[in-house]
Design a protein around this motif. Structure first.
Motif, PDB file in Angstrom:
ATOM      1  N   GLY A  63      47.996  27.233  43.282  1.00 20.87           N
ATOM      2  CA  GLY A  63      48.283  25.834  43.577  1.00 20.87           C
ATOM      3  C   GLY A  63      47.712  24.942  42.493  1.00 20.87           C
ATOM      4  N   LYS A  64      47.619  23.670  42.784  1.00 21.36           N
ATOM      5  CA  LYS A  64      47.079  22.688  41.843  1.00 21.36           C
ATOM      6  C   LYS A  64      45.575  22.896  41.719  1.00 21.36           C
ATOM      7  CE  LYS A  64      47.056  18.834  39.409  1.00 21.36           C
ATOM      8  NZ  LYS A  64      47.489  18.854  38.040  1.00 21.36           N
ATOM      9  N   ARG A  65      45.168  23.547  40.642  1.00 24.12           N
ATOM     10  CA  ARG A  65      43.764  23.826  40.325  1.00 24.12           C
ATOM     11  C   ARG A  65      43.072  24.722  41.348  1.00 24.12           C
ATOM     12  NH1 ARG A  65      41.738  17.977  38.298  1.00 24.12           N
ATOM     13  NH2 ARG A  65      43.350  17.654  36.752  1.00 24.12           N
ATOM     14  N   TRP A  66      43.823  25.605  41.987  1.00 22.96           N
ATOM     15  CA  TRP A  66      43.229  26.604  42.862  1.00 22.96           C
ATOM     16  C   TRP A  66      44.059  27.878  42.847  1.00 22.96           C
ATOM     17  CZ3 TRP A  66      46.498  28.140  46.718  1.00 22.96           C
ATOM     18  CH2 TRP A  66      47.429  27.221  47.200  1.00 22.96           C
ATOM     19  N   VAL A  67      43.387  28.995  43.152  1.00 22.10           N
ATOM     20  CA  VAL A  67      44.029  30.301  43.227  1.00 22.10           C
ATOM     21  C   VAL A  67      43.414  31.049  44.402  1.00 22.10           C
ATOM     22  CG1 VAL A  67      44.364  32.530  42.067  1.00 22.10           C
ATOM     23  CG2 VAL A  67      44.413  30.428  40.726  1.00 22.10           C
ATOM     24  N   VAL A  68      44.268  31.732  45.172  1.00 23.55           N
ATOM     25  CA  VAL A  68      43.795  32.608  46.236  1.00 23.55           C
ATOM     26  C   VAL A  68      44.210  34.026  45.858  1.00 23.55           C
ATOM     27  CG1 VAL A  68      43.966  33.224  48.680  1.00 23.55           C
ATOM     28  CG2 VAL A  68      43.969  30.809  47.998  1.00 23.55           C
ATOM     29  N   ALA A  69      43.230  34.933  45.865  1.00 25.98           N
ATOM     30  CA  ALA A  69      43.473  36.346  45.592  1.00 25.98           C
ATOM     31  C   ALA A  69      43.295  37.100  46.903  1.00 25.98           C
ATOM     32  CB  ALA A  69      42.496  36.867  44.549  1.00 25.98           C
ATOM     33  N   ALA A  70      44.387  37.703  47.394  1.00 29.59           N
ATOM     34  CA  ALA A  70      44.367  38.415  48.676  1.00 29.59           C
ATOM     35  C   ALA A  70      45.475  39.447  48.671  1.00 29.59           C
ATOM     36  CB  ALA A  70      44.572  37.421  49.825  1.00 29.59           C
ATOM     37  N   LYS A  71      45.550  40.217  49.756  1.00 35.68           N
ATOM     38  CA  LYS A  71      46.635  41.174  49.915  1.00 35.68           C
ATOM     39  C   LYS A  71      47.948  40.401  50.018  1.00 35.68           C
ATOM     40  CE  LYS A  71      43.809  44.663  52.094  1.00 35.68           C
ATOM     41  NZ  LYS A  71      43.565  45.478  53.268  1.00 35.68           N
ATOM     42  N   PRO A  72      49.047  40.993  49.524  1.00 38.56           N
ATOM     43  CA  PRO A  72      50.332  40.287  49.521  1.00 38.56           C
ATOM     44  C   PRO A  72      50.762  39.712  50.875  1.00 38.56           C
ATOM     45  CG  PRO A  72      50.484  42.221  48.127  1.00 38.56           C
ATOM     46  CD  PRO A  72      49.146  42.286  48.817  1.00 38.56           C
ATOM     47  N   LYS A  73      50.560  40.433  51.973  1.00 41.02           N
ATOM     48  CA  LYS A  73      50.934  39.905  53.293  1.00 41.02           C
ATOM     49  C   LYS A  73      50.153  38.637  53.616  1.00 41.02           C
ATOM     50  CE  LYS A  73      52.462  44.059  55.684  1.00 41.02           C
ATOM     51  NZ  LYS A  73      52.200  44.960  56.808  1.00 41.02           N
ATOM     52  N   ALA A  74      48.882  38.628  53.265  1.00 42.53           N
ATOM     53  CA  ALA A  74      48.044  37.453  53.520  1.00 42.53           C
ATOM     54  C   ALA A  74      48.500  36.282  52.659  1.00 42.53           C
ATOM     55  CB  ALA A  74      46.572  37.774  53.256  1.00 42.53           C
ATOM     56  N   LEU A  75      48.910  36.555  51.426  1.00 41.96           N
ATOM     57  CA  LEU A  75      49.367  35.481  50.546  1.00 41.96           C
ATOM     58  C   LEU A  75      50.562  34.749  51.155  1.00 41.96           C
ATOM     59  CD1 LEU A  75      49.130  37.119  46.996  1.00 41.96           C
ATOM     60  CD2 LEU A  75      47.513  35.546  48.087  1.00 41.96           C
ATOM     61  N   GLU A  76      51.478  35.485  51.774  1.00 45.94           N
ATOM     62  CA  GLU A  76      52.630  34.850  52.418  1.00 45.94           C
ATOM     63  C   GLU A  76      52.178  33.930  53.553  1.00 45.94           C
ATOM     64  OE1 GLU A  76      55.793  34.646  51.721  1.00 45.94           O
ATOM     65  OE2 GLU A  76      55.743  36.011  50.017  1.00 45.94           O
ATOM     66  N   ARG A  77      51.242  34.412  54.373  1.00 46.10           N
ATOM     67  CA  ARG A  77      50.703  33.582  55.470  1.00 46.10           C
ATOM     68  C   ARG A  77      50.016  32.344  54.926  1.00 46.10           C
ATOM     69  NH1 ARG A  77      47.945  38.001  57.223  1.00 46.10           N
ATOM     70  NH2 ARG A  77      46.003  36.862  56.972  1.00 46.10           N
ATOM     71  N   PHE A  78      49.226  32.513  53.878  1.00 43.93           N
ATOM     72  CA  PHE A  78      48.480  31.392  53.306  1.00 43.93           C
ATOM     73  C   PHE A  78      49.421  30.374  52.666  1.00 43.93           C
ATOM     74  CE2 PHE A  78      44.670  34.415  52.560  1.00 43.93           C
ATOM     75  CZ  PHE A  78      44.333  34.352  53.902  1.00 43.93           C
ATOM     76  N   ARG A  79      50.508  30.856  52.062  1.00 42.75           N
ATOM     77  CA  ARG A  79      51.454  29.940  51.426  1.00 42.75           C
ATOM     78  C   ARG A  79      52.067  28.997  52.461  1.00 42.75           C
ATOM     79  NH1 ARG A  79      56.794  31.596  48.136  1.00 42.75           N
ATOM     80  NH2 ARG A  79      57.093  32.697  50.088  1.00 42.75           N
ATOM     81  N   GLU A  80      52.296  29.507  53.679  1.00 42.89           N
ATOM     82  CA  GLU A  80      52.826  28.664  54.749  1.00 42.89           C
ATOM     83  C   GLU A  80      51.866  27.519  55.085  1.00 42.89           C
ATOM     84  OE1 GLU A  80      53.664  31.213  58.058  1.00 42.89           O
ATOM     85  OE2 GLU A  80      55.178  32.346  56.949  1.00 42.89           O
ATOM     86  N   LYS A  81      50.565  27.767  54.954  1.00 40.67           N
ATOM     87  CA  LYS A  81      49.555  26.764  55.293  1.00 40.67           C
ATOM     88  C   LYS A  81      49.152  25.895  54.108  1.00 40.67           C
ATOM     89  CE  LYS A  81      47.622  29.619  58.908  1.00 40.67           C
ATOM     90  NZ  LYS A  81      46.458  30.260  59.465  1.00 40.67           N
TER      91      LYS A  81
END
Length: 144
Positions: free
Chosen positions: A108-126
């Motif tokens: 995102g804008k000046r942030w990165v989340v490193a997680a398992k791919p399934k979690a990334l999809e959930r986090f993208r929704e939020k």
């Protein structure tokens, strides 16, 4: 949770958001489509603690440096890292370094989340942002 805290969180929620270059932008190569998150609102840099709260954890800050802040989230669904940057150039340097190792990241804008791919999809929704596949350096394993 006290009412004032809930109001404060709701007031800050629009500060978390997604950022992406255009399709012709070289920086957007290797990205998946951007999804606007209902909770994300306006595009702006966010703090590790805010992102962690939106993903359902209280981050343990591991790195507090001039170039970045990194927090570790430990949940039943798995561990993940949230990294924030005070300037775009630090985020780009971090992504360049991470590309040596490969993997998927929510950016995102000046942030990165490193997680398992399934979690990334959930986090993208939020959170919004873009899931990016970074290519590793070296040989790739062959399928058997």
């Amino acid at each position: 949770m006290p009412r004032a805290a809930v109001i404060g969180i709701l007031a800050l929620m629009p500060l978390v958001g997604a950022c992406s270059g255009g399709e012709d932008d070289p920086a957007s190569q290797g990205k998946q489509a951007v999804a606007a998150a209902p909770a994300a609102g306006v595009v702006a840099p966010a703090k590790v603690e805010m992102i962690a709260g939106l993903t359902g954890c209280k981050a343990n800050i591991r790195v507090e440096a001039e170039q970045l802040r990194e927090g570790l989230c430990h949940t039943k669904q798995g561990d993940y890292l949230i990294t924030t940057f005070p300037e775009d150039r630090y985020q780009q340097a971090w992504l360049s370094t991470a590309s040596m190792y490969g993997g998927k990241y929510l950016v995102g804008k000046r942030w990165v989340v490193a997680a398992k791919p399934k979690a990334l999809e959930r986090f993208r929704e939020k959170l919004g942002g873009t899931i990016r596949q970074l290519r590793g350096v070296g040989p790739t394993p062959k399928a058997s």
